[in-house]
Design a protein around this motif. Structure first.
Motif, PDB file in Angstrom:
ATOM      1  N   VAL A   1       0.856  -1.184   0.000  1.00 26.78           N
ATOM      2  CA  VAL A   1       0.000   0.000   0.000  1.00 26.78           C
ATOM      3  C   VAL A   1       0.895   1.239   0.000  1.00 26.78           C
ATOM      4  O   VAL A   1       1.783   1.364   0.847  1.00 26.78           O
ATOM      5  N   PRO A   2       0.711   2.178  -0.940  1.00 22.32           N
ATOM      6  CA  PRO A   2       1.545   3.388  -0.961  1.00 22.32           C
ATOM      7  C   PRO A   2       1.205   4.334   0.183  1.00 22.32           C
ATOM      8  O   PRO A   2       0.162   4.206   0.826  1.00 22.32           O
ATOM      9  N   SER A   3       2.082   5.308   0.401  1.00 24.36           N
ATOM     10  CA  SER A   3       1.892   6.239   1.524  1.00 24.36           C
ATOM     11  C   SER A   3       0.625   7.073   1.380  1.00 24.36           C
ATOM     12  O   SER A   3       0.044   7.494   2.377  1.00 24.36           O
ATOM     13  N   ALA A   4       0.203   7.308   0.150  1.00 27.58           N
ATOM     14  CA  ALA A   4      -1.013   8.098  -0.061  1.00 27.58           C
ATOM     15  C   ALA A   4      -2.285   7.282   0.145  1.00 27.58           C
ATOM     16  O   ALA A   4      -3.392   7.811   0.042  1.00 27.58           O
ATOM     17  N   GLY A   5      -2.131   6.002   0.433  1.00 28.97           N
ATOM     18  CA  GLY A   5      -3.287   5.138   0.623  1.00 28.97           C
ATOM     19  C   GLY A   5      -3.768   4.538  -0.684  1.00 28.97           C
ATOM     20  O   GLY A   5      -3.099   4.601  -1.712  1.00 28.97           O
ATOM     21  N   GLY A   6      -4.907   3.933  -0.627  1.00 31.51           N
ATOM     22  CA  GLY A   6      -5.461   3.278  -1.810  1.00 31.51           C
ATOM     23  C   GLY A   6      -5.144   1.797  -1.807  1.00 31.51           C
ATOM     24  O   GLY A   6      -4.758   1.219  -0.789  1.00 31.51           O
TER      25      GLY A   6
END
Length: 594
Positions: free
Chosen positions: A14-19
């Motif tokens: 999961v990337p730091s920006a979420g999603g």
């Protein structure tokens, strides 16, 4: 020059920006000589280690630690160059070392072969393809081989698509005709090729879409014909439906803990299976109330004969843990897991370790105990760890070069004219040392000069040997638990801990071979020898220190190996006159991480 091959590990992150989690590369490694059957054998070694339950737990911890922290690609916050050091070491040692039968050693050092996880799958110096593994779920991985720029000396195969073990290997070893099988050695070769292919037959083959998601500029996404079959796009674990007993037990436990009236539940703990149901309910109490300690004490007392004693995830303070570990039978605990606790300090170890005299494995993953605090405790109070042979903490699972932790026991070897190696452990027992030296030294007596060159040419061989947890008599090397990443130390002669020092002649330098268990006077310049011991004298020293003994059969096996090294290789014990020149030469070469 070489048959160059790269290995990549990918996982859903999961990337730091979420999603949504997406596949990305989390490890990359180069091997200079790996083609044909060799990648298949190495892949089999890695998959076996990856699925070993204790290894799988550590791999999952590393992957979990990446979730939600880093930007995609090289955007900030930037993923570290080696984001999963333990898992990368697991893969590297699988690719370069086998101390089972037949033995195998190749490559150079970890430092000179590890690559940045940000690199593209086609950016390596390559002429024999790549191997890729999906490690998102270590218990259910997938693999594939890929021809990136063609396979040297092999038949043409489609480029940049997942290849099975058979498709990759048959590019080098096509199925022979009946006439070809009549040639000398052809039948045996074909049987060996087929065996290597069959060893991966039951493993999941990676889909092209995994590669496309990890490296979108290099692979083309392929829409699945049946979207329901594209199971690799999701790794969601199904949550079992709780039973009526569990549903009714949860409010009862929570009410009892809140009021402090836990006596009725304390009696229930001893009913079959009830402790296992109560424990996760107590684990969810954050912060953990003192009123729940009597009930939790009964639960862990009922489970104290299990291995491990799992207290991971409990938000217990130092004082609460000390209170818990006052029950009868606490001295029998051999494995203790205190992971995922944000409240403990090294002070609790000062009090717990003396009362758990049989403790062999202490697990401290994702706790409030920092690397520096643990180093400090090892330096100030090393006697606390005399019985501990595995100390699982991020400080000893990361890639350090040189080591930042204090040495407990190190293999310090000078391998002819090739390389110097100093693989260090922070904690050890005689069983650790006897097994590691048996694994490493056992093959040496029967190696010829050519085999010795490959075996001694990589520092990964002693690192792999000393990274293995003590195995049971029926547990093979291939299924070992890799409990740490032994760092190479540039200061093995500072007087901390013990050394097994050795110098081995090579095909280019036919000098004498020496070995010995060495203790140096601390903080002396130049280093001053305190003792040089053979195996028997070393084990006597260990008994005098208060360490638990190694198994008698294991000791006898190692004694025979030393005898064989003497009779076949002319290896003799270091003398005090031999050792200073060895130290001087070692220091001159030790920073060469070839």
């Amino acid at each position: 020059m070489g048959q160059r091959h790269q290995v990549f590990l990918v996982a859903r992150v999961v990337p730091s920006a979420g999603g949504e989690a997406r596949y990305r590369c989390v490890a990359a490694y180069h091997h200079q000589w790996c083609y044909g059957r060799l990648p298949l054998v190495a892949a089999r070694r890695f998959l076996t280690l990856l699925k070993q339950k204790d290894n799988a737990k550590l791999v999952s911890e590393e992957v979990r630690a990446l979730q939600g922290k880093y930007g995609p690609g090289t955007s900030k916050p930037r993923l570290p160059d080696v984001p999963c050091p333990y898992t990368t070491f697991l893969m590297a040692s699988s690719w370069c070392v086998d101390l089972g039968k037949p033995i195998y050693g190749s490559g150079v050092s970890f430092k000179n072969s590890v690559m940045e996880a940000h690199m593209g799958s086609t950016e390596g110096d390559n002429n024999d393809g790549i191997t890729v593994f999906d490690i998102t779920d270590p218990a259910n991985p997938s693999y594939c081989f890929v021809s990136t720029f063609g396979l040297e000396a092999g038949d043409e195969v489609e480029a940049r698509v997942p290849l099975s073990a058979e498709e990759y290997c048959r590019a080098y070893y096509p199925v022979p005709t009946d006439n070809e099988l009549k040639k000398e050695g052809a039948k045996e070769m074909e049987q060996d090729v087929q065996a290597k292919i069959d060893a991966l037959r039951d493993e999941r083959l990676m889909t092209l879409n995994v590669l496309a998601e990890a490296w979108p500029k290099e692979y083309e996404y392929s829409a699945p014909t049946n979207p329901a079959e594209d199971t690799e796009s999701s790794n969601l674990a199904s949550n079992p439906i709780p039973s009526l007993v569990e549903l009714s037990l949860k409010p009862a436990v929570e009410q009892a803990v809140q009021t402090g009236e836990t006596e009725g539940l304390e009696d229930l703990v001893w009913h079959p299976g009830k402790a296992d149901l109560i424990k996760p309910i107590l684990r969810d109490q954050k912060p953990f109330p003192d009123s729940g300690l009597p009930l939790l004490t009964k639960v862990i007392q009922q489970q104290s004969d299990k291995s491990p004693l799992d207290l991971s995830g409990f938000s217990l303070t130092d004082s609460q843990l000390i209170s818990l570990f006052s029950f009868p039978g606490v001295e029998k605990v051999e494995v203790l897991d205190l992971s995922h606790n944000p409240n403990i300090t090294t002070d609790v170890l000062r009090q717990l370790l003396p009362v758990t005299s049989k403790l062999r494995h202490l697990i401290l993953l994702n706790t409030s105990i920092t690397d520096e605090k643990l180093y400090e405790l090892l330096i100030q109070e090393p006697k606390l760890f005399l019985s501990v042979e595995q100390l699982t903490h991020p400080a000893f699972l990361s890639w350090q070069d040189p080591a930042r932790y204090p040495n407990g026991f190190a293999y310090v070897g000078f391998h002819g004219g090739q390389s110097a190696c100093s693989a260090s452990l922070p904690v050890f027992t005689p069983a650790t040392v006897v097994q590691s030296l048996t694994d490493f030294l056992g093959p040496i007596a029967d190696l010829d000069d050519y085999e010795s060159y490959g075996f001694f040419g990589t520092s990964l061989v002693p690192q792999a040997a000393f990274a293995s947890a003590v195995r049971s008599a029926d547990q093979p090397w291939s299924a070992r638990h890799v409990h740490c990443f032994p760092a190479l130390t540039d200061t093995p002669f500072d007087g901390r801990g013990w050394l097994f020092a050795a110098t081995w002649a090579s095909m280019y330098e036919h000098s004498a071979s020496h070995y010995g268990f060495v203790s140096l006077e601390p903080q002396t310049v130049p280093p001053k020898v305190r003792k040089i011991c053979d195996l028997g004298a070393f084990l006597e020293e260990m008994a005098a220190e208060g360490r638990p003994p190694a198994a008698e059969a294991a000791v006898k096996n190692l004694e025979k190996i030393f005898a064989d090294l003497g009779s076949k290789k002319g290896a003799t014990l270091f003398t005090e006159a031999d050792f200073p020149p060895f130290m001087e030469k070692f220091v001159a070469y030790s920073r060469r991480r070839y």
